[in-house]
Structure formats: structure tokens, C-alpha cells
Design an enzyme around this catalytic site. Structure first.
Site, mmCIF file in Angstrom:
data_model
loop_
_atom_site.group_PDB
_atom_site.id
_atom_site.type_symbol
_atom_site.label_atom_id
_atom_site.label_comp_id
_atom_site.label_asym_id
_atom_site.label_seq_id
_atom_site.Cartn_x
_atom_site.Cartn_y
_atom_site.Cartn_z
ATOM 1 N N GLU A 96 0.824 -1.216 0.000
ATOM 2 C CA GLU A 96 0.000 0.000 0.000
ATOM 3 C C GLU A 96 0.854 1.260 0.000
ATOM 4 O OE1 GLU A 96 -3.839 2.037 2.249
ATOM 5 O OE2 GLU A 96 -3.362 -0.084 2.546
ATOM 6 N N GLU A 129 10.503 -22.358 -8.453
ATOM 7 C CA GLU A 129 11.171 -22.632 -9.728
ATOM 8 C C GLU A 129 11.993 -21.419 -10.177
ATOM 9 O OE1 GLU A 129 10.066 -23.743 -14.381
ATOM 10 O OE2 GLU A 129 8.525 -23.849 -12.820
#
Length: 303
Positions: A96, A129
């Protein structure tokens, strides 16, 4: 710059997918959802709403202004994360302060990771990954670790098991995110190594971090010399002849480089950074989106 260009180009293609009302991607099981999970997408700020359950409601005006200045000069280093609510509507999950700072300087779009319904396992697999790749810089690895902690809810112990790294290694990467954004950018661009960054993270004062960073670039200090300089800075030890910190009392660009840097900033309308020693050096031109890259390229080439 090549990495940033690749990411932004990918984000542009994903934006087209997300703006197709006939094939709206709502969950991880939808067609093309695998292209969204774990990737960066450029989103219109006006399509993002803040989380009404955000526990933090007070934001320091001074801190927001500093962050806004940093984003304006360097671009957004760490994308925000949003949750897809409806077609072309999103809600903030994290970031934010970055969102508010971007609004403050008038940005129209912001890079974001999009969370989809039931994508927890898919996102975790994508992030793990990604970490295993060989071409990632230290900051990219640190950001991936932080996402696994923030968005997947992994503890550092569980993260250690998941990625096959010692907890101390993960901690060292995460600490790099405490560095000033300029230093993070310098590490991503290869001006300093992770060893330099690990030494500099022990300096809490951002101005001192930047001062030592400038000395590293100007004098080509090794990691060991940097560690020594950091110790002197923290202990307030006097400088002695021959110490790394005595090699240069003030880091100043040659006159031609100072003038040229200002001219390039004005001409390209970008936060150009010139690093020079004698008659040699580097010119860095940061950009935060594909559109900005093309604008700068057009100014340079005239095409």
C-alpha cells in the site's frame, strides 16, 4: 536493462489477456491462468482498490514523500501484489505504501503480481522454480524469498526446506531488502556484489550507506575494504593514512561528467546517473515501463 525490458514486454502481453472480457481469467484453473501466476503485469492504478481490512491505517507523510521521490527517480523496484476481484478490478494484498507513493507522483500504471482464486500451490511452485534459475541477481532472489513468506505464509524454516538453502543463507538475502533502493539498483546492475551489500546492510543510516556506496564505486573498493569502512563508520574510528576511507575525502564527479549528467537528465527527462573516474565511467538510464523505455529510446535515436 535487458531483464527489465523482458519483464515489461511480458507484462504488456499479460495486460492484453486480462483485458479480454470474453476470456476473463478468474481462477488458477482457467485457460491462460498459468501465464499470470508469478508474473509481473502493468495495471492501471485506477482499477486497484485498497484492502478495507488493512491493519495499518497511518502512513508517515515524510516516509511516503521519500518513497515517492525514490520511485520517481529509480522506478518501482518491488511490484505490489493484488487480488483479482472482478473483470478489470483488483484489491491490494501488499504494497500500500508503494501504491500511495505512485499515486502521489501521478503514475497511471504500476507493476503488480496478481493473485487468483485457488492459486496458492501454483504460485509457490512458480516462485520456487524461479529461485532455482542461475541468472537471478541477489535482489531478485531476496524478493522471491519475501513473497514466499508474505504471500504463501512460509516460515523461514519451512522456506529453507522448500528451496534447499540454509536458513542463514535466506536471512542474508532478505536483509538486502533493507538497503537503500539506490544500492539495490546498483546490485541488480552489477556495480556492487552481494558481499558489498551484506556489508552495507550493517549501516542503518541511509545517507551513510550512500556515502560508502559512492566510495566503493569511485575507488573500486573490495568487499574486505568495504567491511573495514563499515566498521569505522559504526565505531566512529578516526581515519588513518592508508585506510580505505582516507583514500578519498569527498567523491566528486569530474566537471565534464557533472555538467553532462545534468544535460542528459534534462534532455532525456530521466534520472540519468553518471559514474566517472578520470576519463572513464558509465552512464545509467533507468526506466520503469516499456513505454518509458521507448520514449527514452526515441529521444536518443530521434526515430
Amino acid at each position: 536493462m535487458a531483464k527489465a525490458t523482458k519483464k515489461q514486454a511480458l507484462g504488456r502481453g499479460l495486460s492484453a489477456l486480462l483485458n479480454d472480457p470474453d476470456n476473463d481469467i478468474k481462477s488458477a484453473s482457467d485457460r491462460n491462468a498459468d501465464q499470470v501466476v508469478g508474473s509481473i503485469v502493468e495495471l492501471d492504478l485506477e482499477r486497484i482498490e485498497v484492502n478495507p481490512y488493512q491493519p495499518r491505517t497511518n502512513f508517515s507523510e515524510e516516509a511516503l514523500e521519500e518513497l515517492a521521490t525514490s520511485i520517481k527517480e529509480l522506478g518501482l523496484i518491488q511490484p505490489i501484489t493484488v487480488r483479482k476481484m472482478d473483470f478489470n478490478r483488483y484489491q491490494l494484498v501488499s504494497g500500500e505504501r508503494r501504491f500511495r507513493a505512485s499515486q502521489r507522483i501521478g503514475l497511471k500504471t504500476i507493476p503488480a503480481y496478481i493473485r487468483l482464486a485457488n492459486d496458492q500451490e501454483t504460485l509457490e511452485m512458480a516462485l520456487v522454480e524461479n529461485i532455482q534459475r542461475q541468472d537471478l541477481d541477489p535482489v531478485e532472489i531476496a524478493l522471491s524469498y519475501q513473497r514466499l513468506i508474505d504471500e504463501i505464509g512460509l516460515t523461514q524454516e519451512r522456506l529453507s526446506d522448500r528451496v534447499g538453502k540454509k536458513r542463514s543463507t535466506i536471512t542474508n538475502y532478505l536483509r538486502l531488502l533493507k538497503l537503500d533502493p539506490i544500492l539495490q539498483t546498483g546490485m541488480r546492475d552489477g556495480f556492487i556484489s552481494m558481499g558489498h551489500g551484506r556489508a552495507l546492510v550493517n549501516v542503518e543510516n541511509r545517507d551513510k550507506q550512500l556515502s560508502i556506496y559512492e566510495k566503493i564505486l569511485a575507488d573500486g573498493l573490495s568487499v574486505r575494504q568495504t567491511e573495514s569502512l563499515v566498521r569505522e563508520s559504526r565505531e566512529g574510528a578516526p581515519q588513518t593514512q592508508g585506510s580505505p576511507s582516507a583514500t578519498k575525502t569527498a567523491v566528486r564527479l569530474p566537471g565534464y561528467a557533472t555538467q553532462g549528467q545534468e544535460e542528459l537528465k534534462a534532455f532525456l527527462q530521466a534520472a540519468v546517473k553518471v559514474q566517472a573516474k578520470g576519463s572513464k565511467g558509465k552512464i545509467t538510464v533507468p526506466f520503469s515501463s516499456e513505454d518509458e523505455f521507448r520514449r527514452i529510446l526515441k529521444r536518443i535515436t530521434g526515430v
